[in-house]
Design a protein around this motif. Structure first.
Motif, PDB file in Angstrom:
ATOM      1  N   ASP A   1      -3.013 -53.872  13.369  1.00  0.00           N
ATOM      2  CA  ASP A   1      -3.890 -53.994  12.485  1.00  0.00           C
ATOM      3  C   ASP A   1      -3.677 -53.796  11.125  1.00  0.00           C
ATOM      4  O   ASP A   1      -3.854 -54.125  10.004  1.00  0.00           O
ATOM      5  CB  ASP A   1      -5.145 -53.116  12.581  1.00  0.00           C
ATOM      6  N   SER A   2      -2.868 -52.606  10.961  1.00  0.00           N
ATOM      7  CA  SER A   2      -2.223 -51.984   9.506  1.00  0.00           C
ATOM      8  C   SER A   2      -1.427 -53.165   8.651  1.00  0.00           C
ATOM      9  O   SER A   2      -1.706 -53.637   7.587  1.00  0.00           O
ATOM     10  CB  SER A   2      -1.475 -50.896   9.688  1.00  0.00           C
ATOM     11  N   THR A   3      -0.739 -53.799   9.798  1.00  0.00           N
ATOM     12  CA  THR A   3      -0.016 -54.709   9.249  1.00  0.00           C
ATOM     13  C   THR A   3      -0.616 -55.982   8.731  1.00  0.00           C
ATOM     14  O   THR A   3      -0.200 -56.681   7.755  1.00  0.00           O
ATOM     15  CB  THR A   3       1.249 -55.284  10.311  1.00  0.00           C
ATOM     16  N   LYS A   4      -1.632 -56.517   9.404  1.00  0.00           N
ATOM     17  CA  LYS A   4      -2.521 -57.411   8.916  1.00  0.00           C
ATOM     18  C   LYS A   4      -2.932 -57.057   7.343  1.00  0.00           C
ATOM     19  O   LYS A   4      -3.216 -57.928   6.523  1.00  0.00           O
ATOM     20  CB  LYS A   4      -3.678 -57.651   9.923  1.00  0.00           C
ATOM     21  N   GLY A   5      -3.440 -55.744   7.422  1.00  0.00           N
ATOM     22  CA  GLY A   5      -3.969 -55.519   6.120  1.00  0.00           C
ATOM     23  C   GLY A   5      -2.845 -55.308   5.023  1.00  0.00           C
ATOM     24  O   GLY A   5      -2.987 -56.007   3.775  1.00  0.00           O
TER      25      GLY A   5
ATOM     26  N   SER B   1      -7.830 -62.896  14.709  1.00  0.00           N
ATOM     27  CA  SER B   1      -7.764 -62.755  13.236  1.00  0.00           C
ATOM     28  C   SER B   1      -8.706 -61.549  12.736  1.00  0.00           C
ATOM     29  O   SER B   1      -8.973 -61.528  11.547  1.00  0.00           O
ATOM     30  CB  SER B   1      -8.716 -64.082  12.689  1.00  0.00           C
ATOM     31  N   PHE B   2      -8.835 -60.530  13.389  1.00  0.00           N
ATOM     32  CA  PHE B   2      -9.606 -59.219  13.075  1.00  0.00           C
ATOM     33  C   PHE B   2      -8.406 -58.074  12.801  1.00  0.00           C
ATOM     34  O   PHE B   2      -7.384 -58.032  13.414  1.00  0.00           O
ATOM     35  CB  PHE B   2     -10.394 -58.754  14.023  1.00  0.00           C
ATOM     36  N   ALA B   3      -9.075 -57.205  12.000  1.00  0.00           N
ATOM     37  CA  ALA B   3      -8.007 -55.922  11.760  1.00  0.00           C
ATOM     38  C   ALA B   3      -9.086 -54.918  11.408  1.00  0.00           C
ATOM     39  O   ALA B   3     -10.063 -55.163  10.748  1.00  0.00           O
ATOM     40  CB  ALA B   3      -6.918 -56.061  10.879  1.00  0.00           C
ATOM     41  N   VAL B   4      -8.920 -53.596  11.805  1.00  0.00           N
ATOM     42  CA  VAL B   4      -9.641 -52.595  11.591  1.00  0.00           C
ATOM     43  C   VAL B   4      -8.975 -51.581  10.630  1.00  0.00           C
ATOM     44  O   VAL B   4      -7.639 -51.323  10.853  1.00  0.00           O
ATOM     45  CB  VAL B   4     -10.443 -52.167  12.932  1.00  0.00           C
ATOM     46  N   LEU B   5      -9.562 -50.809   9.806  1.00  0.00           N
ATOM     47  CA  LEU B   5      -8.907 -49.771   8.912  1.00  0.00           C
ATOM     48  C   LEU B   5      -9.661 -48.460   8.638  1.00  0.00           C
ATOM     49  O   LEU B   5     -11.212 -48.938   8.490  1.00  0.00           O
ATOM     50  CB  LEU B   5      -8.356 -50.711   7.780  1.00  0.00           C
TER      51      LEU B   5
ATOM     52  N   VAL C   1      -6.675 -53.635  -1.771  1.00  0.00           N
ATOM     53  CA  VAL C   1      -7.006 -54.403  -0.242  1.00  0.00           C
ATOM     54  C   VAL C   1      -8.315 -53.906   0.380  1.00  0.00           C
ATOM     55  O   VAL C   1      -8.867 -54.783   1.144  1.00  0.00           O
ATOM     56  CB  VAL C   1      -5.792 -54.026   0.552  1.00  0.00           C
ATOM     57  N   TRP C   2      -8.764 -52.917  -0.046  1.00  0.00           N
ATOM     58  CA  TRP C   2      -9.958 -52.259   0.540  1.00  0.00           C
ATOM     59  C   TRP C   2     -11.262 -53.369  -0.047  1.00  0.00           C
ATOM     60  O   TRP C   2     -12.351 -53.210   0.795  1.00  0.00           O
ATOM     61  CB  TRP C   2     -10.339 -50.879   0.014  1.00  0.00           C
TER      62      TRP C   2
END
Lengths: 382, 382
Positions: B103-107, B149-153, B118-119
């Motif tokens: 998920d971090s990598t997608k961000g 296609s999701f990512a959480v941060l 990016v936020w």
């Protein structure tokens, strides 16, 4: 789970009126000129052709057309399409129809980027390295071609019905509007249900390794096909049933039920292809004759799985009861279960078995099936 | 089925030793320089890092690395990755780890192609229009991030745990080698099972329209997660169970169980995100606390479906029995079911509910949930 690669980049646009957006979907790919392929003039009478061309025109996409593709589609027609696509320099193909139209279109897409005879791909003497982009509006749920990399074609001269498999022929976008599938005749609805079940059981019964999770997905698809076909035979306008039927058909052959499976083969499709190459019977009708015979011939090789099928799909207790139940269901919905229903006599079995023997290598079944074994199966279908 | 678009172009390379081919997969995309992202040094001690870099080097792919990504991954780390990716002009990113790393990598992938913060993407004030290609070797099955296609941060300054959803962050190729997932602790195996169940039930219970076929796929995934987690708790080396567990995790959030569904929402994820943003509890642990409470609070709004769940998953007869059975199963496998297990006291519920209220708009739940309702749910979790 055994090792596998899963890749399926087809975008599905599912729902009411989605065909009216086809121009938008195609224009996302910067396409300027398409060849529309179809079967009979029914799509013109129904207004579908006009909707499609209006959507293309609104996006500034030029089009030409190739109609007259028949069931058990023919190599000669694909040759005609390739010539047209090359001459007119189209950028893409748009299939509007059922599996036969889409399968032919995939053949044209590959052939249009190849200097040799497209049949080379079907006899595995050449490999597809490029294809024009394929789009489709699928008007009959059955083959799963709208979300896979396969296509079947009959060479009418050699009486061979062979297939291609290539990532280049995945459709870019497939439109599935269940409402468009309402016009399918009862006969073809029934054959479609048989085809969905056929795609489901091939791997389910023949795999040498099969995971619990994939078995359960397959059973879900089979039960969905049975349940929704029964609803649709009584109530063709039932949108929810039509939608689930269409989605079960897509799921049954989009690769998801072959993930992690080892040793799966398709003997029923192999045998049926050779029957319909010779007698031009509808694919689903041929399958409902072959499947019960093959099951009777084969089940002792994997009896536990046949018992599971009987339990999960029909709530029955033995392999034999499950086979009978499926055969009876085919009869109940009006699909043939005997070669005699195609006027095929015992004296002709030799010829069919001979044809199948020539096909075994393309199905990876040369070691498991030969003429004698196929004759045994065909005799059970008399 | 209701209208839907299904599109999932991620290629899955599943099986033993597939990580040794990662250089080949990446080189198919003409990539010359990658940033490898990971969590702890465990991947170096285990030899995985060496295998990966050897495969990259063999294909002439240059690499640099960014380690130290933690569970409930932080915005500050993503900022660091973006800076590095931009400075070093990498062509692609390779995540080696679990959902937090991926998920971090997608961000980072999205942020590296963006001039602002990016936020902005996580607060929906900007839309992702480009991202570096993402590849991954997933070492923990749970989030499904390897095929979605999701990512959480988590923004550690604002205590917000938010998500992105964009087709640009689908991984190009995801390697799932069940053997690499053997090293996951019992604790995290249990949390993973909870996460898979959570992804499955959100749509299953909240949808206003749900098809039979999709309900059955979801039940298959839930039953697979329960069955294989139980096997793995006793026998962590069971490859078949490990493989099915991994595939159930992928299937539970790759979109296939949301096809044709209407009105599905994710209230349990919403509430859990705000708990772990404040208390940094593992996502799965937070979910196993939230889910039983939410189910008790919600079930009367869709009692038939809760009854179906009880029957299909646990062979029980009522909605309430099904909820109890799931809660007891969480307890049995050692996952927390009460906020007190995180030392969260009643006096703190107000603060959590306040945080959830700020998050409702991002989950499309502003009309259905507010602080008062969330407090009711949280009280059931005390």
């Amino acid at each position: 789970m055994r090792d596998f690669t899963y890749y399926n980049p087809t975008r599905i646009e599912f729902g009411k009126d989605k065909e009216k957006q086809i121009g938008n979907y195609i224009s996302e790919y910067k396409i300027k000129k398409v060849l529309i392929t179809y079967g009979s003039d029914r799509i013109k009478k129904s207004g579908l052709f006009d909707k499609v061309t209006a959507s293309l025109t609104a996006q500034g996409i030029e089009y030409l057309e190739l109609g007259g593709i028949q069931s058990n589609p023919l190599l000669s027609k694909v040759h005609e399409g390739i010539q047209l696509a090359k001459k007119e320099k189209v950028d893409a193909l748009l299939a509007v129809g059922g599996g036969s139209v889409l399968d032919s279109t995939k053949g044209i897409a590959a052939g249009a980027c190849y200097d040799g005879d497209v049949w080379d791909f079907y006899t595995f003497t050449a490999t597809i390295e490029k294809a024009l982009p394929v789009f489709d509006i699928i008007t009959l749920a059955a083959t799963g071609s709208e979300m896979n990399s396969f296509a079947v074609l009959t060479n009418e001269k050699t009486k061979q019905k062979y297939y291609i498999a290539s990532p280049f022929v995945f459709p870019k976008v497939s439109v599935i509007n269940p409402e468009l599938q309402k016009s399918v005749s009862k006969e073809y609805l029934v054959y479609s249900a048989v085809d969905v079940i056929a795609h489901s059981i091939e791997g389910y019964f023949t795999a040498t390794y099969q995971s619990e999770i994939v078995c359960s997905y397959i059973e879900t698809n089979i039960k969905a096909a049975i349940r929704t076909a029964e609803i649709l035979l009584k109530d063709p306008d039932n949108y929810d049933a039509r939608g689930e039927f269409a989605w079960a058909a897509t799921q049954a052959l989009n690769g998801s039920t072959y993930t992690g499976v080892e040793g799966a083969t398709s003997p029923n499709h192999m045998i049926e292809h050779d029957i319909s190459a010779l007698y031009n019977v509808p694919h689903g009708a041929g399958l409902s004759v072959v499947i019960p015979a093959w099951m009777k011939w084969y089940y002792k090789q994997n009896e536990e799985q046949f018992k599971r099928f009987a339990e999960e799909v029909f709530g029955l207790n033995s392999a034999v009861e499950g086979i009978e139940a499926l055969e009876n269901w085919f009869k109940k919905i009006g699909s043939p279960t005997r070669l005699s229903e195609f006027d095929i006599k015992e004296s002709e079995l030799e010829k069919i078995a001979q044809n199948v023997e020539g096909n075994t290598k393309y199905f990876g079944l040369s070691e498991k099936y030969n003429k004698a074994k196929v004759l045994e199966i065909l005799k059970l279908a008399l």
